[in-house]
Motif scaffolding. Structure first.
Motif, short mmCIF file in Angstrom:
data_model
loop_
_atom_site.label_atom_id
_atom_site.label_comp_id
_atom_site.label_asym_id
_atom_site.label_seq_id
_atom_site.Cartn_x
_atom_site.Cartn_y
_atom_site.Cartn_z
N THR A 1 0.84 -1.20 0.00
CA THR A 1 0.00 0.00 0.00
C THR A 1 0.88 1.26 0.00
O THR A 1 2.07 1.20 0.34
N PRO A 2 0.31 2.42 -0.35
CA PRO A 2 1.10 3.65 -0.38
C PRO A 2 1.70 4.02 0.98
O PRO A 2 2.72 4.71 1.05
N GLN A 3 1.08 3.55 2.06
CA GLN A 3 1.56 3.90 3.39
C GLN A 3 2.84 3.15 3.77
O GLN A 3 3.54 3.52 4.72
N MET A 4 3.18 2.12 3.03
CA MET A 4 4.35 1.31 3.34
C MET A 4 5.62 1.97 2.81
O MET A 4 5.63 2.49 1.70
N LEU A 5 6.68 1.93 3.61
CA LEU A 5 7.99 2.39 3.18
C LEU A 5 8.80 1.14 2.79
O LEU A 5 9.29 0.41 3.65
N VAL A 6 8.90 0.90 1.48
CA VAL A 6 9.48 -0.34 0.98
C VAL A 6 10.89 -0.56 1.49
O VAL A 6 11.29 -1.68 1.83
N SER A 7 11.67 0.50 1.58
CA SER A 7 13.07 0.37 1.99
C SER A 7 13.22 -0.15 3.42
O SER A 7 14.28 -0.66 3.80
N ASP A 8 12.16 -0.02 4.23
CA ASP A 8 12.23 -0.47 5.63
C ASP A 8 11.71 -1.89 5.82
O ASP A 8 11.78 -2.43 6.93
N ILE A 9 11.20 -2.50 4.76
CA ILE A 9 10.62 -3.84 4.88
C ILE A 9 11.69 -4.89 4.63
O ILE A 9 12.37 -4.85 3.60
N PRO A 10 11.89 -5.84 5.54
CA PRO A 10 12.86 -6.92 5.31
C PRO A 10 12.52 -7.68 4.02
O PRO A 10 11.34 -7.86 3.69
N GLU A 11 13.56 -8.12 3.30
CA GLU A 11 13.33 -8.73 1.99
C GLU A 11 12.52 -10.02 2.08
O GLU A 11 11.75 -10.34 1.19
N ASP A 12 12.68 -10.79 3.20
CA ASP A 12 11.90 -12.01 3.31
C ASP A 12 10.43 -11.72 3.59
O ASP A 12 9.56 -12.58 3.35
N GLU A 13 10.10 -10.52 4.05
CA GLU A 13 8.71 -10.10 4.18
C GLU A 13 8.21 -9.45 2.90
O GLU A 13 7.04 -9.60 2.52
N LEU A 14 9.10 -8.73 2.22
CA LEU A 14 8.70 -8.01 1.02
C LEU A 14 8.18 -8.95 -0.06
O LEU A 14 7.28 -8.59 -0.83
N ILE A 15 8.73 -10.16 -0.14
CA ILE A 15 8.28 -11.08 -1.19
C ILE A 15 6.86 -11.57 -0.97
O ILE A 15 6.28 -12.22 -1.85
N THR A 16 6.26 -11.27 0.19
CA THR A 16 4.87 -11.67 0.42
C THR A 16 3.89 -10.67 -0.16
O THR A 16 2.68 -10.90 -0.11
N TYR A 17 4.39 -9.56 -0.73
CA TYR A 17 3.51 -8.58 -1.35
C TYR A 17 3.47 -8.81 -2.85
O TYR A 17 4.47 -8.65 -3.55
N ARG A 18 2.30 -9.17 -3.32
CA ARG A 18 2.13 -9.61 -4.69
C ARG A 18 2.47 -8.53 -5.72
O ARG A 18 2.99 -8.82 -6.80
N ASN A 19 2.16 -7.26 -5.40
CA ASN A 19 2.38 -6.18 -6.37
C ASN A 19 3.78 -5.58 -6.29
O ASN A 19 4.04 -4.53 -6.88
N CYS A 20 4.68 -6.25 -5.56
CA CYS A 20 6.07 -5.78 -5.48
C CYS A 20 7.00 -6.98 -5.66
O CYS A 20 7.63 -7.44 -4.71
N PRO A 21 7.10 -7.51 -6.90
CA PRO A 21 7.98 -8.65 -7.14
C PRO A 21 9.43 -8.33 -6.76
O PRO A 21 9.84 -7.16 -6.83
N PRO A 22 10.20 -9.32 -6.33
CA PRO A 22 11.57 -9.04 -5.88
C PRO A 22 12.43 -8.38 -6.95
O PRO A 22 13.31 -7.58 -6.63
N GLY A 23 12.17 -8.70 -8.22
CA GLY A 23 12.95 -8.10 -9.29
C GLY A 23 12.69 -6.62 -9.48
O GLY A 23 13.47 -5.91 -10.11
N LEU A 24 11.56 -6.13 -8.94
CA LEU A 24 11.22 -4.71 -9.04
C LEU A 24 11.38 -3.96 -7.73
O LEU A 24 11.32 -2.73 -7.70
N ALA A 25 11.57 -4.70 -6.63
CA ALA A 25 11.57 -4.09 -5.30
C ALA A 25 12.69 -3.08 -5.12
O ALA A 25 12.54 -2.10 -4.38
#
Length: 362
Positions: free
Chosen positions: A172-196
């Protein structure tokens, strides 16, 4: 276009440690024990971990997640392919002819013309080179699949465990992607690891070039992502391709992906594919789009290098480190498609990632 199937079912249990892979054992003739040092090239690893299971609790499901967010209207992508010469790493060579015949076009999305029954590409640079595409013999496919299914993903990057443990959410827009651990970030469908790790994060490159921000992208709901995919797919399939999509260029086949993720067999008229560790369920037009992307890609030869973990969701940096890949020029990207590492220009890579987002098996 026939499908070559591996006769016996694959019983899998994946185990791993932080960016290091532990030995793995598979049943029914696919058993192999693999040295972690042979599998991965990574820094700062201490020891090997062991574990079993993919977290599915015996349930074979085709699940659909739910996301929330407002609607939005991104700009149209205006992608430009590279020039079609016969020089290494630049164009498409016609089968049986040394002259390059690829002539790219540009419009909304990627429109490319390729000549010949096979699109042969070479990659400049050192390391593991790209090789000309061809189909797999039955023996080659069986040997390659045996290697794939016995290779676990690094800890925290294994999508079999992620999908078994939780339904994927939407960033969501409220999330700060840079602060999210990578093993958690991959659980977000609209933020594939190759684009994160792109700038802006999570946004497909063509849309980013046309001004779509992270806040714009993360505000879309599932219907909007589906609409965006259908628009891009139409542009892609309306392009003038002289190659006939051939499923024999794909390594892992639909039934093998279903077994790998403990999914029910794909319904009639549908097929599974696997994009950067994420299983996707495709209709005929989706599948044709994926086949064309695959045939226009350069494939990296890792036959003498680290083994590919097909269920791993990795960033570009992680793929380069773990698979000992050469650095790419701006505008090029790595992906793992049905068990093979491919190199794609931004336009094709964007199409593949939008397909991953819109058709993820959740």
């Amino acid at each position: 276009m026939s499908k070559l199937l591996i006769g016996s079912a694959l019983a899998l249990a994946l185990s791993s440690t932080s960016l290091t892979a532990a030995p793995f054992h598979a049943e029914r003739g696919f058993a192999e024990t693999v040295s972690a040092q042979h599998l991965w090239l990574a820094k700062g690893n201490n020891g090997n971990g062991n574990g079993n299971g993919n977290g599915s609790n015996g349930n074979k499901l085709i699940k659909k997640g739910h996301g929330n967010g407002g609607k939005g209207n991104p700009g149209k992508g205006n992608s430009h392919s590279g020039n079609g010469s016969a020089k290494p790493g630049k164009g498409h060579a016609q089968a049986g002819n040394g002259n390059g015949n690829g002539k790219p076009e540009h419009a909304d999305g990627a429109k490319a013309k390729a000549k010949g029954q096979e699109v042969a590409q070479e990659a400049a640079g050192n390391g593991n080179g790209a090789k000309a595409r061809r189909g797999f013999s039955e023996a080659e496919r069986e040997s390659a699949v045996r290697r794939l299914v016995s290779t676990p993903a690094p800890d925290g990057r294994d999508m079999t465990r992620v999908l078994g443990a939780t339904a994927l959410a939407l960033a969501t827009p409220q999330m700060l992607v840079s602060d999210i651990p990578e093993d958690e970030l991959i659980t977000y469908r609209n933020c594939p690891p190759g684009l994160a790790k792109k700038d802006p994060p999570c946004v497909p490159p063509g849309l980013a070039k046309n001004g779509v921000t992270y806040n714009d992208w993360a505000s879309y709901d599932e219907d909007r992502y589906d609409d965006l995919w259908l628009e891009r797919r139409k542009d892609w399939l309306d392009s003038d391709f002289d190659v006939e999509p051939d499923p024999e260029y794909l390594l892992l086949q639909s039934d093998q992906i279903a077994t790998l993720f403990d999914l029910e067999p794909a319904p009639n008229g549908r097929r599974y594919a696997l994009i950067d560790g994420m299983p996707v369920l495709l209709d005929d037009d989706d599948y044709r789009s994926l086949l064309l992307v695959n045939q226009l890609a350069q494939v990296r030869d890792l036959s003498d290098g680290p083994r590919i973990a097909p269920t791993a969701a990795l960033t570009q940096r992680e793929m380069i480190d773990l698979y000992r890949l050469p650095q790419l020029d701006t505008g090029s990207n790595y992906a793992v498609l049905n068990g093979q590492i491919v190199e794609l220009k931004d336009s094709e890579y964007e199409l593949l990632q939008m397909l991953r987002i819109a058709r993820a098996v959740l």
